[in-house]
Design an enzyme around this catalytic site. Structure first.
Site, mmCIF file in Angstrom:
data_model
loop_
_atom_site.group_PDB
_atom_site.id
_atom_site.type_symbol
_atom_site.label_atom_id
_atom_site.label_comp_id
_atom_site.label_asym_id
_atom_site.label_seq_id
_atom_site.Cartn_x
_atom_site.Cartn_y
_atom_site.Cartn_z
ATOM 1 C CE1 TYR A 26 -3.323 -2.989 0.644
ATOM 2 C CE2 TYR A 26 -1.692 -3.364 2.460
ATOM 3 C CZ TYR A 26 -3.059 -3.784 1.698
ATOM 4 O OH TYR A 26 -3.493 -5.077 1.822
ATOM 5 C CE1 TYR A 154 -7.993 -6.402 2.750
ATOM 6 C CE2 TYR A 154 -7.211 -8.403 4.060
ATOM 7 C CZ TYR A 154 -6.834 -7.309 2.852
ATOM 8 O OH TYR A 154 -5.814 -7.495 2.449
ATOM 9 C CG ASP A 255 -10.901 -14.969 5.826
ATOM 10 O OD1 ASP A 255 -10.092 -15.529 6.412
ATOM 11 O OD2 ASP A 255 -10.717 -14.052 4.915
ATOM 12 C CE LYS A 284 -3.729 -11.988 8.185
ATOM 13 N NZ LYS A 284 -2.582 -11.168 7.773
#
Ligand code: PMP
Length: 455
Positions: A26, A154, A255, A284
């Site tokens: 980003y 997200y 998720d 992760k």
């Protein structure tokens, strides 16, 4: 010509080259932000190129749950490296993939029996969405192609994942029609530890009853909406959602990429609600944060539906699927979790965070303080300056990278009480400083971004 023959293990770091040529998450290539040079890490500390050691409050974006340089994971990876670093997964299998998938099937809910190994969280989400679409093709219901989700979610930065991220602050507006339009219900409002308001489920119930016929799946982050705002919502919402999905013949994709492996105090966040997913995404912390790997698990029912779709096979197969080195790291990380120290560690972190962060609510610019498991959040009134705060935190000896209005930590479970105090002291000091000095300046603040990705 740049000299490319310099060493790369521990520097020195060519910051000018970095800022001129290397994209960070980003970021802009024209107005690069300062980056911090890390040459090593040990336990819960990052070691900088100038010798400073920072206590890590991020677990490297929520992944490094056992701390850095853990001898068990290093050993597993080293042994694997000497045997087989990578081999294609098409037509081939190998011991670490089988060992890992056995562990994943055993530790997740009974109905999840099939595993697809992918290379990152976003891809695990893409895989889950494709599974859902192919499942309905196999059920002769190819019109079920839409995905329903909630705001403030997200799920990753690839295109299908983006399509189910928060529609207002996410990347929808940026990419316009290139992003598939999906269905959004309001984000759950009932707080994790508050009363459950049954009207919370009404909008999503209505969407399911009106459009269930074209909806393939609901996707949601269980209990914690992470990068969309660090919001902890009520388990009853998930329980109700599971029932609604069953009633309207829609698959439920959970998720757990951010929440899986103990972060919220349960091994998987869906256990707070005692429900099972049809499809589950993991990533992760799967490898303890040592190397990229993700997994999508599904039930027999979903796998069978996929096989009955016109192609007869599941249409996905990345080059580095099932990478043996990553699978070995994941097996070692799961073995460490199986020693079962994490429930006490996470519970101790939760208690300490609650004790030490509570007073931050007294600062003028703080609107909320919340803690769940090994997650501590101070929410500010206004969007904070990530780059400025990052360096202020480094001066205080900690690595914390806020986003949006949130100053938060998700430390490794192995953090010591004194290291954790260092993190909470720094969080409070910075929140107080903003309250004392910056509050009047906020009218000059750049257009407020409601959702800023976890960067
Ligand atoms: N889902 C959730 C809930 C996440 O938090 C993230 C990453 N923050 C992703 C998906 C995407 O994972 P990755 O960054 O590994 O692609």
């Amino acid at each position: 010509m740049t000299n490319c023959s310099e060493g790369y293990h521990n520097g020195p770091i060519d910051y000018q080259f970095d800022s001129e040529h290397i994209w960070h998450p980003y970021s802009s290539m024209l107005h690069s932000q300062a980056v911090t040079g890390v040459v090593a890490a040990q336990g819960c500390e990052l070691i900088l190129d100038d010798g400073r050691r920072l206590v890590d409050g991020t677990s490297s974006w929520w992944a490094c749950v056992h701390g850095y340089n853990h001898p068990v994971i290093i050993e597993a990876m080293q042994t694997q490296l000497h045997n087989l670093s990578h081999v294609m997964f098409g037509g081939i299998t190998h011991p670490p993939a089988v060992a890992l998938c056995k562990r994943l099937v055993a530790m997740s809910s009974d109905s999840l029996t099939k595993v697809f190994l992918a290379d990152s969280g976003s891809i695990a989400v893409e895989v889950a969405l494709k599974m859902a679409l192919q499942y309905w093709q196999g059920q002769n219901q190819p019109q079920k192609q839409r995905i329903l989700t909630v705001k403030n979610g997200y799920h990753g930065d690839t295109f299908a994942a983006m399509s189910v991220c928060d529609p207002e602050g996410g990347m929808h507006t940026m990419f316009g029609n290139a992003v598939t339009p999906q269905l959004f219900a309001p984000a759950p409002q009932s707080k994790f530890d508050g009363d459950f308001d049954t009207s919370d489920l009404e909008p999503i119930a209505q969407l399911l009853s009106q459009q269930g016929n074209e909806i393939a799946a609901v996707i949601i982050e269980p209990i914690l909406q992470g990068a969309g705002g660090m919001r902890f919502y009520h388990p009853e919402y998930l329980r109700g959602l599971r029932k609604l999905c069953d009633r309207h013949n829609v698959l439920l994709i959970l998720d757990e990429i951010a929440t899986g492996f103990g972060r919220t105090g349960k091994l998987f966040a869906y256990q707070h609600a005692d429900i099972e997913a049809d499809i589950l995404c993991l990533g992760k912390a799967l490898t303890g944060g040592y190397i990229s790997l993700a997994a999508t698990l599904c039930s027999d029912k979903v796998a069978q539906g996929v096989s009955e779709s016109p192609s007869g096979v599941f249409m996905h197969g990345p080059t580095f699927m099932g990478n043996p080195l990553a699978c070995a790291a994941a097996c070692a990380s799961l073995d460490l979790l199986a020693q079962n120290q994490w429930p006490q560690q996470v519970s101790n972190i939760e208690t300490q965070l609650k004790q030490q962060l509570a007073t931050a609510i007294d600062y003028a610019a703080v609107t909320d303080v919340r803690v769940l498991g090994a997650i501590g959040v101070i929410e500010m009134q206004h969007t904070v300056d990530t780059a400025a705060l990052q360096s202020r935190f480094a001066d205080l000896g900690v690595w914390i990278r806020p986003f949006g209005k949130l100053i938060y930590i998700m430390p490794p479970y192995s953090i010591s009480p004194s290291q954790l105090s260092q993190l909470t002291d720094a969080m409070k000091q910075v929140a107080k400083h903003i309250s004392d000095t910056d509050i009047d300046k906020h009218h000059q603040h750049q257009a407020e971004v409601k959702f800023v990705s976890h960067g």
